[in-house]
Design an enzyme around this catalytic site. Structure first.
Site, PDB file in Angstrom:
ATOM      1  N   ARG A  78       0.863  -1.204   0.000  1.00  0.00           N
ATOM      2  CA  ARG A  78       0.000   0.000   0.000  1.00  0.00           C
ATOM      3  C   ARG A  78       0.895   1.248   0.000  1.00  0.00           C
ATOM      4  NH1 ARG A  78      -4.030  -0.259   4.819  1.00  0.00           N
ATOM      5  NH2 ARG A  78      -5.169  -1.792   3.591  1.00  0.00           N
ATOM      6  N   ARG A 147      -2.243   6.834   9.349  1.00  0.00           N
ATOM      7  CA  ARG A 147      -2.239   6.262   7.991  1.00  0.00           C
ATOM      8  C   ARG A 147      -2.279   7.362   6.915  1.00  0.00           C
ATOM      9  NH1 ARG A 147      -4.343   0.821   8.145  1.00  0.00           N
ATOM     10  NH2 ARG A 147      -3.565  -0.117  10.052  1.00  0.00           N
ATOM     11  N   LYS A 211      -4.324   1.441  14.834  1.00  0.00           N
ATOM     12  CA  LYS A 211      -4.282   2.329  13.665  1.00  0.00           C
ATOM     13  C   LYS A 211      -4.943   3.670  13.976  1.00  0.00           C
ATOM     14  CE  LYS A 211      -6.653  -0.675  11.093  1.00  0.00           C
ATOM     15  NZ  LYS A 211      -7.571  -1.325  10.130  1.00  0.00           N
ATOM     16  N   LYS A 213      -6.529   7.239  11.822  1.00  0.00           N
ATOM     17  CA  LYS A 213      -6.882   7.745  10.492  1.00  0.00           C
ATOM     18  C   LYS A 213      -7.306   9.206  10.537  1.00  0.00           C
ATOM     19  CE  LYS A 213      -7.995   3.214   8.771  1.00  0.00           C
ATOM     20  NZ  LYS A 213      -8.992   2.317   8.167  1.00  0.00           N
ATOM     21  N   CYS A 431     -15.427  -3.242  -0.849  1.00  0.00           N
ATOM     22  CA  CYS A 431     -14.068  -3.525  -0.371  1.00  0.00           C
ATOM     23  C   CYS A 431     -13.504  -4.691  -1.178  1.00  0.00           C
ATOM     24  CB  CYS A 431     -14.085  -3.850   1.113  1.00  0.00           C
ATOM     25  SG  CYS A 431     -14.686  -5.513   1.452  1.00  0.00           S
ATOM     26  N   CYS A 437      -8.321 -10.896   0.804  1.00  0.00           N
ATOM     27  CA  CYS A 437      -8.457 -10.483   2.198  1.00  0.00           C
ATOM     28  C   CYS A 437      -8.658 -11.695   3.112  1.00  0.00           C
ATOM     29  CB  CYS A 437      -9.620  -9.518   2.386  1.00  0.00           C
ATOM     30  SG  CYS A 437      -9.743  -9.025   4.110  1.00  0.00           S
ATOM     31  N   CYS A 476     -16.954  -8.362   5.320  1.00  0.00           N
ATOM     32  CA  CYS A 476     -16.972  -8.646   6.767  1.00  0.00           C
ATOM     33  C   CYS A 476     -17.286  -7.345   7.489  1.00  0.00           C
ATOM     34  CB  CYS A 476     -15.638  -9.246   7.218  1.00  0.00           C
ATOM     35  SG  CYS A 476     -14.389  -8.028   7.648  1.00  0.00           S
ATOM     36  N   CYS A 480     -14.252  -1.696   5.707  1.00  0.00           N
ATOM     37  CA  CYS A 480     -13.280  -1.057   4.806  1.00  0.00           C
ATOM     38  C   CYS A 480     -13.929  -0.267   3.671  1.00  0.00           C
ATOM     39  CB  CYS A 480     -12.326  -2.100   4.234  1.00  0.00           C
ATOM     40  SG  CYS A 480     -11.422  -2.985   5.510  1.00  0.00           S
TER      41      CYS A 480
HETATM   42 FE1  SRM Z   1      -9.405  -2.021   5.912  1.00  0.00          FE
HETATM   43  C1  SRM Z   1      -8.155  -4.613   7.664  1.00  0.00           C
HETATM   44  C2  SRM Z   1      -8.496  -3.447   3.034  1.00  0.00           C
HETATM   45  C3  SRM Z   1     -10.044   0.885   4.325  1.00  0.00           C
HETATM   46  C4  SRM Z   1     -11.239  -0.968   8.613  1.00  0.00           C
HETATM   47  N1  SRM Z   1      -8.429  -3.715   5.446  1.00  0.00           N
HETATM   48  C5  SRM Z   1      -7.940  -4.637   6.322  1.00  0.00           C
HETATM   49  C6  SRM Z   1      -7.068  -5.672   5.594  1.00  0.00           C
HETATM   50  C7  SRM Z   1      -5.656  -5.174   5.609  1.00  0.00           C
HETATM   51  C8  SRM Z   1      -7.189  -7.116   6.119  1.00  0.00           C
HETATM   52  C9  SRM Z   1      -6.142  -7.555   7.127  1.00  0.00           C
HETATM   53  O1  SRM Z   1      -6.041  -6.955   8.215  1.00  0.00           O
HETATM   54  O2  SRM Z   1      -5.424  -8.518   6.827  1.00  0.00           O
HETATM   55  C10 SRM Z   1      -7.705  -5.577   4.178  1.00  0.00           C
HETATM   56  C11 SRM Z   1      -6.798  -5.982   3.016  1.00  0.00           C
HETATM   57  C12 SRM Z   1      -7.639  -6.544   1.889  1.00  0.00           C
HETATM   58  C13 SRM Z   1      -6.944  -6.609   0.588  1.00  0.00           C
HETATM   59  O3  SRM Z   1      -6.679  -7.731   0.103  1.00  0.00           O
HETATM   60  O4  SRM Z   1      -6.673  -5.566  -0.005  1.00  0.00           O
HETATM   61  C14 SRM Z   1      -8.221  -4.161   4.190  1.00  0.00           C
HETATM   62  N2  SRM Z   1      -9.176  -1.378   4.050  1.00  0.00           N
HETATM   63  C15 SRM Z   1      -8.870  -2.144   2.973  1.00  0.00           C
HETATM   64  C16 SRM Z   1      -9.026  -1.380   1.678  1.00  0.00           C
HETATM   65  C17 SRM Z   1      -8.005  -1.764   0.610  1.00  0.00           C
HETATM   66  C18 SRM Z   1     -10.468  -1.575   1.163  1.00  0.00           C
HETATM   67  C19 SRM Z   1     -10.733  -1.110  -0.245  1.00  0.00           C
HETATM   68  O5  SRM Z   1     -11.332  -1.903  -0.963  1.00  0.00           O
HETATM   69  O6  SRM Z   1     -10.397   0.012  -0.609  1.00  0.00           O
HETATM   70  C20 SRM Z   1      -8.895   0.054   2.223  1.00  0.00           C
HETATM   71  C21 SRM Z   1      -7.470   0.526   2.273  1.00  0.00           C
HETATM   72  C22 SRM Z   1      -7.389   1.944   2.730  1.00  0.00           C
HETATM   73  C23 SRM Z   1      -6.016   2.526   2.711  1.00  0.00           C
HETATM   74  O7  SRM Z   1      -5.563   2.881   1.632  1.00  0.00           O
HETATM   75  O8  SRM Z   1      -5.430   2.677   3.781  1.00  0.00           O
HETATM   76  C24 SRM Z   1      -9.404  -0.121   3.642  1.00  0.00           C
HETATM   77  N3  SRM Z   1     -10.381  -0.301   6.413  1.00  0.00           N
HETATM   78  C25 SRM Z   1     -10.625   0.735   5.571  1.00  0.00           C
HETATM   79  C26 SRM Z   1     -11.614   1.600   6.127  1.00  0.00           C
HETATM   80  C27 SRM Z   1     -12.207   2.840   5.453  1.00  0.00           C
HETATM   81  C28 SRM Z   1     -11.425   4.074   5.766  1.00  0.00           C
HETATM   82  O9  SRM Z   1     -10.378   4.024   6.415  1.00  0.00           O
HETATM   83  O10 SRM Z   1     -11.868   5.125   5.333  1.00  0.00           O
HETATM   84  C29 SRM Z   1     -11.977   1.059   7.356  1.00  0.00           C
HETATM   85  C30 SRM Z   1     -13.087   1.595   8.297  1.00  0.00           C
HETATM   86  C31 SRM Z   1     -12.693   2.824   9.005  1.00  0.00           C
HETATM   87  C32 SRM Z   1     -11.991   2.492  10.274  1.00  0.00           C
HETATM   88  O11 SRM Z   1     -10.804   2.177  10.242  1.00  0.00           O
HETATM   89  O12 SRM Z   1     -12.647   2.501  11.308  1.00  0.00           O
HETATM   90  C33 SRM Z   1     -11.185  -0.129   7.525  1.00  0.00           C
HETATM   91  N4  SRM Z   1      -9.606  -2.649   7.836  1.00  0.00           N
HETATM   92  C34 SRM Z   1     -10.453  -2.105   8.759  1.00  0.00           C
HETATM   93  C35 SRM Z   1     -10.418  -2.922   9.942  1.00  0.00           C
HETATM   94  C36 SRM Z   1     -11.226  -2.681  11.246  1.00  0.00           C
HETATM   95  C37 SRM Z   1     -10.554  -1.723  12.130  1.00  0.00           C
HETATM   96  C38 SRM Z   1     -11.201  -1.605  13.474  1.00  0.00           C
HETATM   97  O13 SRM Z   1     -11.137  -0.537  14.073  1.00  0.00           O
HETATM   98  O14 SRM Z   1     -11.760  -2.588  13.965  1.00  0.00           O
HETATM   99  C39 SRM Z   1      -9.529  -3.982   9.672  1.00  0.00           C
HETATM  100  C40 SRM Z   1      -9.143  -5.136  10.616  1.00  0.00           C
HETATM  101  C41 SRM Z   1      -8.216  -4.711  11.713  1.00  0.00           C
HETATM  102  O15 SRM Z   1      -7.640  -3.636  11.710  1.00  0.00           O
HETATM  103  O16 SRM Z   1      -8.089  -5.513  12.629  1.00  0.00           O
HETATM  104  C42 SRM Z   1      -9.043  -3.777   8.336  1.00  0.00           C
HETATM  105 FE1  SF4 Z   2     -11.441  -7.564   4.213  1.00  0.00          FE
HETATM  106 FE2  SF4 Z   2     -13.480  -7.107   5.792  1.00  0.00          FE
HETATM  107 FE3  SF4 Z   2     -11.943  -5.102   5.018  1.00  0.00          FE
HETATM  108 FE4  SF4 Z   2     -13.539  -6.221   3.283  1.00  0.00          FE
HETATM  109  S1  SF4 Z   2     -14.202  -5.143   5.133  1.00  0.00           S
HETATM  110  S2  SF4 Z   2     -11.366  -5.741   2.940  1.00  0.00           S
HETATM  111  S3  SF4 Z   2     -13.534  -8.329   3.921  1.00  0.00           S
HETATM  112  S4  SF4 Z   2     -11.310  -6.753   6.301  1.00  0.00           S
END
Ligand code: SRM
Ligand code: SF4
Length: 566
Positions: A78, A147, A211, A213, A431, A437, A476, A480
């Protein structure tokens, strides 16, 4: 110092961070190990701080297990791009790297950056060097740090754009970890003598509890979903000038099924600061979270829970102590939408920008629809910018009249027709989910386009295809694709089954509410059909779908995150 820390009382990741020698871990050894395509388990946590996630191909997993092979490991990389801005040269370099070392696609994320998927361990270092050659880096795009900093993406929408994108860059730089581990490991810079190892002035020895943001909104556009950020700055414009920023804290969307104590929460607007105070406010909010966040339970470690545990007033008092002054009272603002406005737009400076819809944020060629080729050709021919949006779209920006012609020609030649998309599809986000993922329970990016087509058929019946409705899907509950801020949200429960959430607002200032659980596609369509029919018949002028379902009591509005239920 280590002796004085009671590690038993802390989450495992805390010790890993502490013992990582400022994010070095054993990454050098892991990369050199030829026996496995994976890195050491501890390094899978540390690599995140360098923008790298270890993954495996879930589609191949059963077969690999049957053959007694290790999973088909590969890595996600990333990039850090404050405000999502890339030069044409940077776009071309990412395009080349995606073909040479990744899976041939560029993924535009919901935080305005690129991801490369499918990079093998043996190609990691070369790819990281390639990214760096384009004057981009991947530092702190994952891990327990601040981030990628987001901001409103369209230079043609406002002459104030320049100011906020510069601010995004400034904040991003200021909050970067200071360790040189990235340069040593990936760019072969000289190893620092470990007896003289650097100290992190902001992040100290264990970085943040979780994390963090940060985003900047430029009203009336809420295209960064400001209420989902740990820390949001909302530009306050008076007489066409930014006079300062409202400060919003404690947003976050991650949640867990059957765990009511893990919930999505919207940020609270707690005050106002002048433009020259923003970086300091950002640093101090991070510092309060560093010192007060939960380091025992990672499911309770985000700033939103720190705030709910301390109480908003206590959090504010603490922030004021750290700042040495009080924030002023927040000023008025209003948002019109959280989606992008697609199509051509001319700025006050005469320059054009085109916001192009990218389904699921996946830039690739598919049959005759050659989006990746078109964008590559455009990057070769024009001298503009590529700006990635938080809605997973791409803006080709800063174009002259001649550039505009070139862009239109290249799109046409590659069968990319912007504009011919329904109001529902335009406002869709999915997502990544399967197959990369590891946390996905269900499909999202690979399935939402099909479901949208089926819902479009219903909308057509009621002459609603132009109606803009925000629809989002994730595989899930982690959030994201920010599904809890959609007018129609889907969250995967298991393969082929989704929870359906209704009633988010069109401008992203209200969480949606669970309507029905564990639905199949057929059940989803059966549930939505009568509501869409009712909407067509009974909606008030300009009433958005999310507001309508609340007014007609299909669901009750959620007023605070802790009331949210899956
Ligand atoms: Fe996310 C984890 C993809 C934006 C909340 N996210 C992940 C992981 C890295 C899975 C992992 O931990 O192994 C995913 C990788 C999937 C893949 O194969 O690409 C993943 N997140 C993404 C992306 C690529 C989704 C997309 O389709 O665009 C986004 C990348 C953003 C970036 O460039 O940094 C992405 N993730 C978000 C957002 C939206 C935002 O930030 O605006 C959220 C919700 C906002 C927030 O953080 O509260 C988000 N991702 C999570 C979470 C839950 C965090 C939490 O507080 O519980 C996880 C899991 C974790 O952190 O344990 C996670
Ligand atoms: Fe993976 Fe869940 Fe984030 Fe979708 S919402 S990219 S399934 S961690």
């Amino acid at each position: 110092m280590s002796d004085t820390i009671n590690w038993e009382a802390l989450s495992e990741v805390e010790k890993l961070k502490y013992e990582s020698n400022y994010l070095r871990g054993t990454l050098v050894e892991s990369l050199a190990d030829p026996i496995t395509g994976a890195i050491a388990p501890g390094d899978t946590q540390i690599s995140k701080f360098h923008g790298i996630y270890q993954q495996f191909d879930r589609d191949l997993d059963k077969e690999r297990k049957r053959q007694k092979l290790e999973p088909a490991y590969s890595f996600l990389i990333r990039v850090r791009m404050p405000g999502g801005v890339a030069t044409t040269q940077q776009w071309l370099q990412m395009d080349t790297l995606s073909d040479k070392y990744a899976n041939g696609t560029l993924k535009v994320t919901t935080r305005q950056t690129f991801q490369l998927h499918g990079v093998l361990k043996k190609n990691l270092k070369t790819t990281m060097k390639g990214i760096n050659k384009a004057l981009l880096d991947t530092i702190a795009t994952c891990g327990d740090v601040n981030r990628n900093v987001m901001c409103h993406p369209n230079p043609a929408e406002s002459s104030l754009y320049k100011e906020i994108v510069e601010l995004a860059g400034k904040i991003s730089e200021h909050l970067l970890p200071k360790t040189k581990a990235y340069h040593e490991i990936w760019l072969d810079k000289k190893l620092v003598d470990s007896s003289k190892i650097e100290v992190e002035p902001l992040y100290k020895d264990r970085y943040l509890p979780r994390k963090f943001k940060l985003g900047i909104a430029l009203p009336p556009y809420n295209d960064v979903d400001i209420f989902s950020q740990d820390l949001g700055f909302i530009a306050i414009v008076e007489k066409s000038k930014i006079v300062g920023y409202n400060v919003a804290v404690g947003g976050g969307l991650g949640s867990t099924f059957a765990m009511p104590e893990a919930y999505p929460r919207l940020a609270d607007v707690i005050g106002f600061c002048e433009s020259n105070q923003v970086v300091d406010v950002a640093e101090k909010v991070v510092a309060v979270q560093r010192d007060h966040g939960d380091r025992k339970n990672r499911k309770q470690a985000r700033l939103k829970y720190t705030i709910d545990r301390l109480g908003l007033e206590k959090f504010k008092d603490e922030l004021h102590n750290y700042l040495g002054h009080n924030l002023e009272a927040p000023k008025k603002f209003s948002f019109s939408r959280n989606g992008d406005r697609l199509g051509w737009k001319q700025g006050a400076d005469g320059k054009w920008s085109l916001t192009l819809f990218v389904e699921g944020g996946r830039v690739r060629d598919k049959d005759k629809f050659k989006l990746k080729t078109a964008l590559k050709e455009i990057a070769e021919l024009i001298d503009g910018q590529f700006i990635l949006t938080a809605n997973q779209n791409v803006i080709v920006a800063n174009l002259s009249d001649i550039d505009k012609k070139v862009v239109n020609e290249r799109l046409k030649a590659n069968r990319v027709a912007p504009g011919k998309i329904s109001g529902l599809r335009k406002n869709s986000i999915a997502c990544v989910a399967l197959n990369t993922c590891p946390l996905a329970f269900a499909e999202a990016e690979r399935y939402l386009p099909t479901l949208v087509s089926k819902i479009e058929t219903v909308l057509e019946e009621y002459n609603l295809t132009k109606e803009e409705i925000v629809i989002r899907m994730t595989g899930c509950p982690n959030g994201c694709g920010r599904p809890y801020l959609a007018e129609i949200g889907f969250v995967g429960k298991s393969i082929g089954h989704y929870n359906l959430y209704l009633g988010g607002s069109f401008n992203g200032d209200r969480l949606n509410t669970l309507y029905k659980e564990t639905l199949t596609e057929e059940q989803i369509l059966n549930e939505l059909k009568p509501i869409i029919a009712d909407y067509a018949k009974n909606k008030k002028t300009k009433e958005h779908f999310g507001d309508f379902v609340i007014r007609k009591a299909y669901v009750k509005a959620i007023l605070k995150g802790s009331d949210f239920r899956h």
